[in-house]
Design an enzyme around this catalytic site. Sequence first.
Site, PDB file in Angstrom:
ATOM      1  N   HIS A  17       0.842  -1.200   0.000  1.00 29.79           N
ATOM      2  CA  HIS A  17       0.000   0.000   0.000  1.00 29.79           C
ATOM      3  C   HIS A  17       0.881   1.255   0.000  1.00 29.79           C
ATOM      4  O   HIS A  17       0.630   2.213  -0.740  1.00 29.79           O
ATOM      5  CB  HIS A  17      -0.887   0.050   1.254  1.00 29.79           C
ATOM      6  CG  HIS A  17      -1.934  -1.022   1.333  1.00 29.79           C
ATOM      7  ND1 HIS A  17      -2.138  -1.782   2.462  1.00 29.79           N
ATOM      8  CD2 HIS A  17      -2.844  -1.462   0.426  1.00 29.79           C
ATOM      9  CE1 HIS A  17      -3.135  -2.632   2.255  1.00 29.79           C
ATOM     10  NE2 HIS A  17      -3.565  -2.465   1.019  1.00 29.79           N
ATOM     11  N   LYS A  41     -17.696  -7.335   7.189  1.00 26.52           N
ATOM     12  CA  LYS A  41     -16.374  -7.909   7.446  1.00 26.52           C
ATOM     13  C   LYS A  41     -15.981  -7.663   8.892  1.00 26.52           C
ATOM     14  O   LYS A  41     -16.253  -6.596   9.438  1.00 26.52           O
ATOM     15  CB  LYS A  41     -15.325  -7.224   6.537  1.00 26.52           C
ATOM     16  CG  LYS A  41     -15.030  -7.979   5.253  1.00 26.52           C
ATOM     17  CD  LYS A  41     -13.792  -7.353   4.589  1.00 26.52           C
ATOM     18  CE  LYS A  41     -13.516  -7.913   3.214  1.00 26.52           C
ATOM     19  NZ  LYS A  41     -12.428  -7.178   2.539  1.00 26.52           N
ATOM     20  N   ARG A  91      -1.500  -6.267  -8.524  1.00 26.58           N
ATOM     21  CA  ARG A  91      -0.303  -7.078  -8.286  1.00 26.58           C
ATOM     22  C   ARG A  91      -0.134  -8.196  -9.296  1.00 26.58           C
ATOM     23  O   ARG A  91       0.945  -8.750  -9.445  1.00 26.58           O
ATOM     24  CB  ARG A  91      -0.380  -7.708  -6.878  1.00 26.58           C
ATOM     25  CG  ARG A  91      -0.306  -6.720  -5.751  1.00 26.58           C
ATOM     26  CD  ARG A  91      -0.795  -7.324  -4.462  1.00 26.58           C
ATOM     27  NE  ARG A  91      -2.204  -7.684  -4.565  1.00 26.58           N
ATOM     28  CZ  ARG A  91      -2.977  -8.051  -3.549  1.00 26.58           C
ATOM     29  NH1 ARG A  91      -2.467  -8.134  -2.349  1.00 26.58           N
ATOM     30  NH2 ARG A  91      -4.240  -8.351  -3.728  1.00 26.58           N
ATOM     31  N   SER A 129      -2.749  -8.036   2.704  1.00 26.69           N
ATOM     32  CA  SER A 129      -3.082  -7.909   4.132  1.00 26.69           C
ATOM     33  C   SER A 129      -3.536  -9.253   4.688  1.00 26.69           C
ATOM     34  O   SER A 129      -3.175  -9.630   5.802  1.00 26.69           O
ATOM     35  CB  SER A 129      -4.191  -6.878   4.334  1.00 26.69           C
ATOM     36  OG  SER A 129      -3.772  -5.610   3.910  1.00 26.69           O
TER      37      SER A 129
HETATM   38  O1  PNS Z   1      -8.857  -3.170  -0.813  1.00 25.86           O
HETATM   39  P1  PNS Z   1     -10.135  -3.782  -1.265  1.00 25.86           P
HETATM   40  O2  PNS Z   1     -10.864  -4.434  -0.118  1.00 25.86           O
HETATM   41  O3  PNS Z   1      -9.957  -4.699  -2.443  1.00 25.86           O
HETATM   42  O4  PNS Z   1     -11.066  -2.555  -1.762  1.00 25.86           O
HETATM   43  C1  PNS Z   1     -12.248  -2.756  -2.489  1.00 25.86           C
HETATM   44  C2  PNS Z   1     -12.977  -1.421  -2.736  1.00 25.86           C
HETATM   45  C3  PNS Z   1     -13.102  -0.619  -1.451  1.00 25.86           C
HETATM   46  C4  PNS Z   1     -12.242  -0.597  -3.756  1.00 25.86           C
HETATM   47  C5  PNS Z   1     -14.379  -1.797  -3.295  1.00 25.86           C
HETATM   48  O5  PNS Z   1     -14.951  -2.796  -2.503  1.00 25.86           O
HETATM   49  C6  PNS Z   1     -15.336  -0.612  -3.339  1.00 25.86           C
HETATM   50  O6  PNS Z   1     -15.166   0.304  -4.113  1.00 25.86           O
HETATM   51  N1  PNS Z   1     -16.372  -0.631  -2.458  1.00 25.86           N
HETATM   52  C7  PNS Z   1     -17.338   0.431  -2.326  1.00 25.86           C
HETATM   53  C8  PNS Z   1     -18.706   0.012  -2.866  1.00 25.86           C
HETATM   54  C9  PNS Z   1     -18.802   0.272  -4.354  1.00 25.86           C
HETATM   55  O7  PNS Z   1     -18.614   1.375  -4.846  1.00 25.86           O
HETATM   56  N2  PNS Z   1     -19.093  -0.798  -5.095  1.00 25.86           N
HETATM   57  C10 PNS Z   1     -19.209  -0.765  -6.534  1.00 25.86           C
HETATM   58  C11 PNS Z   1     -17.841  -1.008  -7.180  1.00 25.86           C
HETATM   59  S1  PNS Z   1     -17.974  -1.117  -8.910  1.00 25.86           S
END
Ligand code: PNS
Length: 158
Positions: A17, A41, A91, A129
């Site tokens: 990160h 979660k 990644r 993580s």
């Molecule tokens: O680090 P992560 O857990 O992979 O992050 C995922 C994240 C936060 C980018 C994704 O879950 C997200 O954008 N969530 C917010 C809800 C949302 O906008 N969903 C539609 C995505 S197309």
Amino acid sequence: MRRAIYPGTFDPLTNGHLDIISRACRLFDEVIIGILVNPGKQPLFSLAERMALIEEVVKPVHPQVEVASFSGLLIDFAHQVGAQAVIRGVRSARDYEYEQPMVLMNRRLAPDVETVILIASAENSDLSSTLIKEVFSLGGSIEGLVPDPVIRKMKERK
Ligand code: PNS
């Protein structure tokens, strides 16, 4: 003023990160780290702990970083804070497969917000993580994989 959001769970912040944050700071005047509040979660660290850790580690090095939390749609959060871009770190090809539909959906919802995909340096490219938490919980070393304040906090939690 070029402003970007770097969204994620950050449970916990890893050197991967940090690598992405440094790269984003070279491209944008302000980078807002947006921690997703996900009631589904059960995180290792509370939202307040994750925010405090990121502030402690990142702020001294990158004063143009702000830390915030959000729930609901990422793109609504982007509009709220006036960000033109969303930063995501990729990644692997598997990450790409996960990200691509999100990029396209977010673009459909908000064509004014661009997603910028960044790739960390090779030594930070395999850090997750989830794996770091697993290795730590089973007694393995996570030195060099997360910032020192994160290790300290994880040891306190054990
Ligand atoms: O680090 P992560 O857990 O992979 O992050 C995922 C994240 C936060 C980018 C994704 O879950 C997200 O954008 N969530 C917010 C809800 C949302 O906008 N969903 C539609 C995505 S197309």
